[in-house]
Motif scaffolding. Structure first.
Motif, PDB file in Angstrom:
ATOM      1  N   ASN A 298       0.829  -1.206   0.000  1.00 56.78           N
ATOM      2  CA  ASN A 298       0.000   0.000   0.000  1.00 56.78           C
ATOM      3  C   ASN A 298       0.864   1.256   0.000  1.00 56.78           C
ATOM      4  OD1 ASN A 298       0.633  -0.774   2.822  1.00 56.78           O
ATOM      5  ND2 ASN A 298      -0.357   1.169   3.279  1.00 56.78           N
ATOM      6  N   VAL A 299       2.162   1.102   0.258  1.00 57.78           N
ATOM      7  CA  VAL A 299       3.040   2.282   0.313  1.00 57.78           C
ATOM      8  C   VAL A 299       3.465   2.697  -1.098  1.00 57.78           C
ATOM      9  CG1 VAL A 299       5.212   3.206   1.210  1.00 57.78           C
ATOM     10  CG2 VAL A 299       3.867   1.593   2.582  1.00 57.78           C
ATOM     11  N   ASN A 300       3.950   1.740  -1.882  1.00 54.01           N
ATOM     12  CA  ASN A 300       4.467   2.099  -3.207  1.00 54.01           C
ATOM     13  C   ASN A 300       4.027   1.136  -4.314  1.00 54.01           C
ATOM     14  OD1 ASN A 300       5.987  -0.136  -2.519  1.00 54.01           O
ATOM     15  ND2 ASN A 300       7.863   0.652  -3.452  1.00 54.01           N
ATOM     16  N   GLY A 301       3.095   0.245  -4.003  1.00 53.70           N
ATOM     17  CA  GLY A 301       2.586  -0.663  -5.037  1.00 53.70           C
ATOM     18  C   GLY A 301       3.512  -1.827  -5.350  1.00 53.70           C
ATOM     19  N   TYR A 302       4.610  -1.960  -4.619  1.00 53.81           N
ATOM     20  CA  TYR A 302       5.560  -3.049  -4.898  1.00 53.81           C
ATOM     21  C   TYR A 302       4.821  -4.393  -4.969  1.00 53.81           C
ATOM     22  CZ  TYR A 302       9.055  -6.625  -4.004  1.00 53.81           C
ATOM     23  OH  TYR A 302       9.817  -7.772  -4.078  1.00 53.81           O
ATOM     24  N   LEU A 303       4.982  -5.091  -6.085  1.00 53.20           N
ATOM     25  CA  LEU A 303       4.313  -6.385  -6.285  1.00 53.20           C
ATOM     26  C   LEU A 303       5.275  -7.495  -5.891  1.00 53.20           C
ATOM     27  CD1 LEU A 303       1.801  -7.935  -7.734  1.00 53.20           C
ATOM     28  CD2 LEU A 303       3.424  -8.163  -9.627  1.00 53.20           C
ATOM     29  N   SER A 304       4.872  -8.277  -4.907  1.00 51.80           N
ATOM     30  CA  SER A 304       5.751  -9.357  -4.439  1.00 51.80           C
ATOM     31  C   SER A 304       5.824 -10.486  -5.452  1.00 51.80           C
ATOM     32  CB  SER A 304       5.196  -9.960  -3.146  1.00 51.80           C
ATOM     33  OG  SER A 304       5.388  -9.089  -2.087  1.00 51.80           O
ATOM     34  N   ASP A 305       6.969 -11.132  -5.485  1.00 51.36           N
ATOM     35  CA  ASP A 305       7.099 -12.367  -6.267  1.00 51.36           C
ATOM     36  C   ASP A 305       6.602 -13.488  -5.352  1.00 51.36           C
ATOM     37  OD1 ASP A 305       7.736 -14.564  -7.709  1.00 51.36           O
ATOM     38  OD2 ASP A 305       9.809 -13.972  -8.151  1.00 51.36           O
ATOM     39  N   VAL A 306       5.291 -13.645  -5.325  1.00 46.80           N
ATOM     40  CA  VAL A 306       4.668 -14.526  -4.337  1.00 46.80           C
ATOM     41  C   VAL A 306       5.122 -15.978  -4.508  1.00 46.80           C
ATOM     42  CG1 VAL A 306       2.464 -15.406  -3.478  1.00 46.80           C
ATOM     43  CG2 VAL A 306       2.694 -13.001  -4.058  1.00 46.80           C
TER      44      VAL A 306
END
Ligand SMILES: Cc1ncc(COP(=O)(O)O)c(C=O)c1O
Length: 395
Positions: free
Chosen positions: A173-181
């Motif tokens: 929610n801070v910078n939209g960083y998408l995790s490599d889940v």
């Protein structure tokens, strides 16, 4: 419209009246309702106000089942893996309580781009466990981001054979960083740990496939990219882990009385208080979920299904790409990694107060968080004119 057809996003704009009152880019805080969800909600409100039409509640109750089914399809799960939840943070907290036995004496690994309220919950639990002197709690490892992304090697160093749970957000929610889940899931599973993913900032806007991503538990509520209301959401618990690794911590079900005057003739083979534990994911639900929430979710999930998450992604990418390209040149450096695949882009504002005044005066809504982090989160109803309005206000 089938989800493989390209939607007409100009027409989509008409479904969200808020698009005409402002250039609204604060969808990561709260997404507006579409006219379709609003109409469904109005129908329900009319019914509860006037009790017109159907004189009993099954048709409204059906919305709950429908919402669950549609959500399950969206994340490639089965409805049998989904419980209603009131909030993502509450669902995560309940999950931790239900996993007490599994977690005892182990460690939990998370990172500092996970939601702050979740991190607070973890810190409080750690503190309570330390203060109680029981030493039966879990210890916490928070991996720090490097340049606003999580380095896989840092997670690798933090996770060990005593790790019981890895807890992350799909999209920060801070910078939209998408995790490599998937990579984190493989890492967690290789050490015998489970993976929880807070999917609230992604689901509906980016593809989520709990099976392909190796997610054990996930939660969200519906007021962001699911275009619904607050206080209603979903918890996913992989079926093999229900009631084994994750025990219900609150109970709700039916009880019958087998004694007079409740019954004329008590059955000698039945206990005085007869009850059967609630099976399946409903064992994590207490009392009635919000019908208002379910009715909105039913409409908005159908809407998202009609548009198609890939089409939504493609549309929003054109807007975020332009912001990533043009805002740094105006003196707003990005804190979102380049090529990141999510609907949130964030920038450092040199003078946050002045920036907000300029944007407000131009009718542009964004979020300013952590002092000077400007978060811009476009959705299906935003267009390039909205982006131009924002850029011109800051030029
Ligand atoms: C990543 C993330 N998780 C959780 C929440 C809170 O969700 P809920 O109200 O469903 O607990 C938010 C809200 O901003 C969020 O951004």
């Amino acid at each position: 419209m089938a989800s493989d057809e390209k939607p007409d996003f100009d027409a989509v704009r008409n479904d969200f009246p808020r698009a005409t009152t402002a250039a609204y880019f604060d969808n990561a805080s709260s997404h507006p309702l579409s006219v379709h969800s609003a109409a469904a909600l109005h129908r329900y409100i009319d019914w509860v106000t006037h009790e017109v039409g159907e004189p009993w509640w099954p048709s409204w109750a059906g919305s709950r089942d429908d919402a669950k089914q549609l959500f399950a399809e969206l994340i490639n799960a089965r409805p049998e893996d989904i419980a209603f939840a009131r909030s993502a943070v509450e669902a995560e907290s309940n999950l931790l309580n239900g996993m007490r036995e599994h977690l005892a004496g182990g460690n939990i690994v998370t990172h500092d781009l996970h939601y702050a309220a979740s991190l607070y919950n973890y810190k409080m639990r750690e503190q309570e466990s330390a203060c109680s002197g029981r030493g039966d709690g879990e210890s916490l490892r928070i991996v720090k981001h490097r340049d606003w992304q999580i380095d896989y090697r840092d997670m690798e160093r933090a996770i060990d054979s005593n790790t019981k749970l890895v807890s992350i957000t799909l999209v920060s929610n801070v910078n939209g960083y998408l995790s490599d889940v998937k990579a984190i899931s493989d890492l967690a599973h290789a050490h015998g740990a489970y993976l929880y993913v807070d999917i609230i900032q992604g689901v509906g806007a980016v593809p989520v496939d709990v099976q392909a991503m190796g997610i054990d538990f996930a939660a969200c509520s519906t007021f962001k990219w699911l275009m619904g209301v607050k206080g209603f959401g979903f918890l996913y618990v992989r079926s093999e882990l229900q009631e084994t690794v994750v025990k219900p911590t609150q109970h709700c079900g039916g009880l019958s009385f087998n004694y007079a005057p409740w019954v004329e003739e008590p059955d000698p083979d039945v206990a005085e208080y007869a009850f059967t534990p609630t099976p399946g994911p409903s064992c994590y639900e207490v009392s009635y979920p919000s019908y208002e929430g379910a009715i909105c979710a039913q409409e908005s999930l159908k809407y998202i299904q009609r548009l198609g998450v890939h089409n939504i992604r493609n549309h929003v990418r054109t807007l975020t790409d332009r912001l990533m390209e043009e805002l740094p040149a105006l003196g707003y450096p990005a804190i979102t990694p380049k090529g990141n695949e999510s609907p949130i882009v964030s920038f450092t504002a040199p003078d946050p107060a002045e920036t907000m005044v300029k944007l407000r005066n131009a009718g542009v809504h964004v979020a300013m968080r952590y002092g000077n982090k400007m978060r811009i989160a476009p959705s299906v109803f935003n267009n390039q004119e909205d982006v131009s309005r924002l850029l011109e206000a800051l030029a």
